[in-house]
Design a protein around this motif. Sequence first.
Motif, PDB file in Angstrom:
ATOM      1  N   LEU A  37       0.836  -1.211   0.000  1.00  0.00           N
ATOM      2  CA  LEU A  37       0.000   0.000   0.000  1.00  0.00           C
ATOM      3  C   LEU A  37       0.864   1.252   0.000  1.00  0.00           C
ATOM      4  O   LEU A  37       0.604   2.214  -0.743  1.00  0.00           O
ATOM      5  CB  LEU A  37      -0.928  -0.009   1.216  1.00  0.00           C
ATOM      6  N   LEU A  38       1.921   1.262   0.818  1.00  0.00           N
ATOM      7  CA  LEU A  38       2.757   2.452   0.949  1.00  0.00           C
ATOM      8  C   LEU A  38       3.597   2.702  -0.297  1.00  0.00           C
ATOM      9  O   LEU A  38       3.741   3.851  -0.740  1.00  0.00           O
ATOM     10  CB  LEU A  38       3.660   2.316   2.177  1.00  0.00           C
ATOM     11  N   VAL A  39       4.163   1.660  -0.889  1.00  0.00           N
ATOM     12  CA  VAL A  39       4.986   1.875  -2.084  1.00  0.00           C
ATOM     13  C   VAL A  39       4.119   2.352  -3.242  1.00  0.00           C
ATOM     14  O   VAL A  39       4.535   3.196  -4.053  1.00  0.00           O
ATOM     15  CB  VAL A  39       5.778   0.598  -2.448  1.00  0.00           C
ATOM     16  N   THR A  40       2.904   1.846  -3.316  1.00  0.00           N
ATOM     17  CA  THR A  40       1.993   2.273  -4.383  1.00  0.00           C
ATOM     18  C   THR A  40       1.570   3.723  -4.190  1.00  0.00           C
ATOM     19  O   THR A  40       1.534   4.512  -5.143  1.00  0.00           O
ATOM     20  CB  THR A  40       0.757   1.361  -4.423  1.00  0.00           C
ATOM     21  N   GLU A  41       1.274   4.075  -2.952  1.00  0.00           N
ATOM     22  CA  GLU A  41       0.923   5.467  -2.639  1.00  0.00           C
ATOM     23  C   GLU A  41       2.050   6.415  -3.034  1.00  0.00           C
ATOM     24  O   GLU A  41       1.831   7.483  -3.630  1.00  0.00           O
ATOM     25  CB  GLU A  41       0.620   5.577  -1.149  1.00  0.00           C
ATOM     26  N   SER A  42       3.281   6.029  -2.720  1.00  0.00           N
ATOM     27  CA  SER A  42       4.426   6.862  -3.052  1.00  0.00           C
ATOM     28  C   SER A  42       4.603   6.984  -4.559  1.00  0.00           C
ATOM     29  O   SER A  42       4.855   8.083  -5.075  1.00  0.00           O
ATOM     30  CB  SER A  42       5.695   6.283  -2.428  1.00  0.00           C
ATOM     31  N   TYR A  43       4.493   5.889  -5.274  1.00  0.00           N
ATOM     32  CA  TYR A  43       4.675   5.923  -6.730  1.00  0.00           C
ATOM     33  C   TYR A  43       3.640   6.831  -7.398  1.00  0.00           C
ATOM     34  O   TYR A  43       3.940   7.523  -8.378  1.00  0.00           O
ATOM     35  CB  TYR A  43       4.617   4.516  -7.303  1.00  0.00           C
ATOM     36  N   LYS A  44       2.436   6.837  -6.878  1.00  0.00           N
ATOM     37  CA  LYS A  44       1.402   7.710  -7.435  1.00  0.00           C
ATOM     38  C   LYS A  44       1.755   9.180  -7.215  1.00  0.00           C
ATOM     39  O   LYS A  44       1.392  10.048  -8.021  1.00  0.00           O
ATOM     40  CB  LYS A  44       0.048   7.389  -6.793  1.00  0.00           C
ATOM     41  N   GLU A  45       2.480   9.451  -6.136  1.00  0.00           N
ATOM     42  CA  GLU A  45       2.857  10.834  -5.815  1.00  0.00           C
ATOM     43  C   GLU A  45       4.078  11.319  -6.591  1.00  0.00           C
ATOM     44  O   GLU A  45       4.340  12.524  -6.641  1.00  0.00           O
ATOM     45  CB  GLU A  45       3.151  10.954  -4.311  1.00  0.00           C
ATOM     46  N   THR A  46       4.838  10.387  -7.191  1.00  0.00           N
ATOM     47  CA  THR A  46       6.113  10.765  -7.820  1.00  0.00           C
ATOM     48  C   THR A  46       6.156  10.385  -9.295  1.00  0.00           C
ATOM     49  O   THR A  46       7.231  10.081  -9.826  1.00  0.00           O
ATOM     50  CB  THR A  46       7.280  10.090  -7.078  1.00  0.00           C
ATOM     51  N   GLU A  47       5.012  10.398  -9.952  1.00  0.00           N
ATOM     52  CA  GLU A  47       4.926   9.953 -11.350  1.00  0.00           C
ATOM     53  C   GLU A  47       5.936  10.658 -12.257  1.00  0.00           C
ATOM     54  O   GLU A  47       6.476  10.064 -13.182  1.00  0.00           O
ATOM     55  CB  GLU A  47       3.512  10.183 -11.889  1.00  0.00           C
ATOM     56  N   LYS A  57      12.159   7.919  -2.546  1.00  0.00           N
ATOM     57  CA  LYS A  57      10.968   8.456  -1.894  1.00  0.00           C
ATOM     58  C   LYS A  57      10.056   7.330  -1.409  1.00  0.00           C
ATOM     59  O   LYS A  57       9.406   7.452  -0.347  1.00  0.00           O
ATOM     60  CB  LYS A  57      10.214   9.375  -2.857  1.00  0.00           C
ATOM     61  N   ALA A  58      10.001   6.253  -2.168  1.00  0.00           N
ATOM     62  CA  ALA A  58       9.175   5.118  -1.756  1.00  0.00           C
ATOM     63  C   ALA A  58       9.702   4.511  -0.459  1.00  0.00           C
ATOM     64  O   ALA A  58       8.939   4.227   0.476  1.00  0.00           O
ATOM     65  CB  ALA A  58       9.143   4.064  -2.862  1.00  0.00           C
ATOM     66  N   LEU A  59      11.025   4.302  -0.380  1.00  0.00           N
ATOM     67  CA  LEU A  59      11.601   3.754   0.858  1.00  0.00           C
ATOM     68  C   LEU A  59      11.380   4.727   2.012  1.00  0.00           C
ATOM     69  O   LEU A  59      11.070   4.306   3.138  1.00  0.00           O
ATOM     70  CB  LEU A  59      13.087   3.466   0.667  1.00  0.00           C
ATOM     71  N   GLU A  60      11.535   6.010   1.747  1.00  0.00           N
ATOM     72  CA  GLU A  60      11.325   7.019   2.777  1.00  0.00           C
ATOM     73  C   GLU A  60       9.906   6.934   3.342  1.00  0.00           C
ATOM     74  O   GLU A  60       9.708   6.962   4.569  1.00  0.00           O
ATOM     75  CB  GLU A  60      11.572   8.408   2.191  1.00  0.00           C
ATOM     76  N   LYS A  61       8.919   6.804   2.474  1.00  0.00           N
ATOM     77  CA  LYS A  61       7.531   6.715   2.934  1.00  0.00           C
ATOM     78  C   LYS A  61       7.299   5.438   3.741  1.00  0.00           C
ATOM     79  O   LYS A  61       6.661   5.453   4.796  1.00  0.00           O
ATOM     80  CB  LYS A  61       6.558   6.768   1.752  1.00  0.00           C
ATOM     81  N   ILE A  62       7.836   4.323   3.254  1.00  0.00           N
ATOM     82  CA  ILE A  62       7.650   3.052   3.951  1.00  0.00           C
ATOM     83  C   ILE A  62       8.221   3.127   5.362  1.00  0.00           C
ATOM     84  O   ILE A  62       7.575   2.757   6.347  1.00  0.00           O
ATOM     85  CB  ILE A  62       8.300   1.901   3.157  1.00  0.00           C
ATOM     86  N   LEU A  63       9.456   3.608   5.483  1.00  0.00           N
ATOM     87  CA  LEU A  63      10.124   3.635   6.783  1.00  0.00           C
ATOM     88  C   LEU A  63       9.494   4.640   7.744  1.00  0.00           C
ATOM     89  O   LEU A  63       9.562   4.462   8.964  1.00  0.00           O
ATOM     90  CB  LEU A  63      11.609   3.942   6.612  1.00  0.00           C
ATOM     91  N   SER A  64       8.881   5.666   7.212  1.00  0.00           N
ATOM     92  CA  SER A  64       8.269   6.668   8.090  1.00  0.00           C
ATOM     93  C   SER A  64       6.846   6.303   8.493  1.00  0.00           C
ATOM     94  O   SER A  64       6.343   6.799   9.507  1.00  0.00           O
ATOM     95  CB  SER A  64       8.263   8.028   7.401  1.00  0.00           C
ATOM     96  N   LYS A  65       6.186   5.432   7.725  1.00  0.00           N
ATOM     97  CA  LYS A  65       4.782   5.129   7.969  1.00  0.00           C
ATOM     98  C   LYS A  65       4.506   3.696   8.444  1.00  0.00           C
ATOM     99  O   LYS A  65       3.464   3.435   9.055  1.00  0.00           O
ATOM    100  CB  LYS A  65       3.971   5.362   6.690  1.00  0.00           C
ATOM    101  N   MET A  66       5.406   2.756   8.189  1.00  0.00           N
ATOM    102  CA  MET A  66       5.120   1.362   8.541  1.00  0.00           C
ATOM    103  C   MET A  66       5.013   1.191  10.052  1.00  0.00           C
ATOM    104  O   MET A  66       5.597   1.956  10.833  1.00  0.00           O
ATOM    105  CB  MET A  66       6.194   0.425   7.970  1.00  0.00           C
TER     106      MET A  66
END
Length: 851
Positions: A37-47, A57-66
Amino acid sequence: MSEAWRQFSSSIPSPRIERLTDGLLSVTPEIEAERALLVTESYKETEAAPINIRRAKALEKILSKMNIVIRDNELIVGNLTTKPRATQIFPEFSNKWLLEEFETLAKRKGDVFLISEEAKQNLREVFQYWDGKTVNELATEFMFTETKEAMDAGVFTVGNYYFNGVGHISVDYDKVLKKGFNGIIAEVEEARAKADKSDPDYIKKDQFLLAVVITAKAVINFAKRFAEEARTLANKSLNPQRSEELLRIAENCEWVPANPARSFYEAMQSFWFVQAVIQIESNGHSISPMRFDQYMYPYYEKDIASGKITKEEAQELLDCLWVKFNDVNKVRDEGSTKAFGGYPMFQNLIVGGQDASGKDATNELTFMCLEATAHIKLPQPSISIRVWNKTPDELLLKSAEISRLGLGMPAYYNDEVVIPSLVARGVSLSDARDYGIIGCVEPQKGGKTEGWHDAAFFNMAKVLELTINNGMAGDQQLGPKTGEFTSFTAFDQFMDAFRKQMEYFVSLLVNANNSVDLAHGERAPLPFLSSMVEDCIGKGKSLQEGGAYYNFTGPQGVGVANVGDSLMAIKKLVFDEKKITLRDLKDALDTNFGDQGQSAVERKLNSIDDISREAVAEIFKKLLLEENKTSLDELKNVNSNINIDLGTKKDKEYVRQMLINGAPKFGNDIDEVDDLAREGALIYCREVEKYKNPRGGQFQPGLYPVSANVPMGAATGATPDGRKAGMPLADGVSPVSGRDQTGPTAAMNSVAKLDHYIASNGTLFNQKFHPSALEGQQGLENLSAVVRSFFDQKGLHAQFNVISREMLMEAQENPEKYKSLVVRVAGYSAHFTALDKSIQDDIIERTEHSF
């Protein structure tokens, strides 16, 4: 260096360790959707962003939100999933296979996973975004049609990286321990400041370096989240001792991995954050600690000398870390579980050997790592030992003592083969001396290499089958036409045909591997992983783009002994002694030695009631010229008798028994057959090493199967060694099960005759001993002597299952009683009851030796 390790004695694990291991063994692994869910959310934000920035950015989101979890009794913290032994999903690599297997995950025969309805629904929605965007789909588009046909026919598989992240790497853990990620950030910023902005690649390089900074900061913040959680738990805890432990954990996570480690405990915690986050960024397995006893020893030595820690406290920390290794898991498609059964993660940790200057590197931590394996009795880490002529006897005896526990560990590696084999591939002598093992048996210099080990499984026995069938697979002309089997008049003609088929199919293997390689570089670079491998920062390139100092691709050949035994049977029984005709052999193979009824020729002829010789000849012409299912030899020798007798099932079983018993077999120290096995393996290896990969590196062959010898055997017809269709191929470079009949030393002598130097991606030799063989001090000394003898003859690797056939059969019948039983599968150990039955059967059938 202190000599105290010479008096090191075994101890028992603390109650904490027993509680931690019990907690892991009590759960059935589950699939979690959080990361997907988090990696997909990030990819949608960084098209619109460059791919390296998107990945960072995807790893950053995962590590900050998981969700972060500190489990009861833990001293080393850092979770990959909310629940123990669970797994996350990585939809950017592949996902359609998982969608198709949702309903069967919990019903598998091996590697069972639970999955909730909520997780299924979340993943179904996530997967829609990734349709057409995955690494797997791009790799498929790159491949030749012929490549995909060969894969479908079972000639080779690149499923490992085709569906998942690459993994199979060891980073520079020592660099992180000494500099911390703040130091790495400073190094990157300096490189950015000094960069030549007129370089046409400057923009791309700078984007990669910026991605490294983003991921380094993300990992620092990830650790600080654990510090906050530990303090929260400490304030809530009613147990003063646990509260104190949690506050110490908080202090550790505040300091590392941001900064250099100041103690053994901090070094252990920093190490684990690196190990965990690598596997959160990508689901490539075989993230291997390698020479743990070397880069960790200075911290241990300093703390022991200062009195900051006791040996018992240090051992408990090691044991805690060893438990954490077993919390790492991944889900594979059901087909792959037959090649990688038992939830393996292949985190290879190696001890002993020599240092970069050529001196023995054994230290007290070497022994303590082996002791940790004895304490936890779990499959991870996959502990290994380097051996050379100056390895202390005490270390070999300690290793034999661990082998006697029946865990299938440690695996033994020969410095005096591995080091020169790496030097021959262009690795410097000092780097080669500092090698470790990745995954199963693959040597590399840690922190400088992108080895792409385990890049493919290549079915050598299938190529032999295709040679016998003139390149045909069923009704499909899969390979080149190299001559009808029954038309050959000399063994050398058959060998030439085998070489031509091998040349063709290895070229397709290379196309498959390079297609997957390119797809990873384009769609899934890994900036965090790359930040810890030389010289990605210096080059401004990710590993996937060729940033490493050393670049290889390592596919492995499977079925060495089957090929050797088959070549021997053809040479001896057909061409030398003429006890079997090529036609009789071909018909026996076509019908699986009578188990599948008549061959194509038989079916045609036996349908004839009353017919002239000329009409029979016309049928043969049709088979020869139009259907390509018989030979000119057979056409010339058509019997004038209308009732042609082409042999019964009984005759074909007689042929099979002659193939099994009438020719010598690899594994009995017989030069004639051992030399043919060596040559068969060399034909594969010489073809592989001709090629280059997209990262500017070389292909290097290996000879090991993981446990792919089972599914690859299922895709292979009957072979001239007497093996029936669908049966497993030989394990690694080991003899065919049951064919090594003259003892363990003879088997080792045969295996040592293979060219282990050219197979620089690793060779794998399994032996099974009855527990009685290792009883007492004499048993330990016998095993140590066998290892030294084998290595004196230039064998590369050996590993031992020390367990009785009776216990394995009992565990298969009553799995609930043997949940903790760990065995050696191939280049890894796993819980026996978690394995698919086909792999269990293969382990049971291996020859059981005694001294």
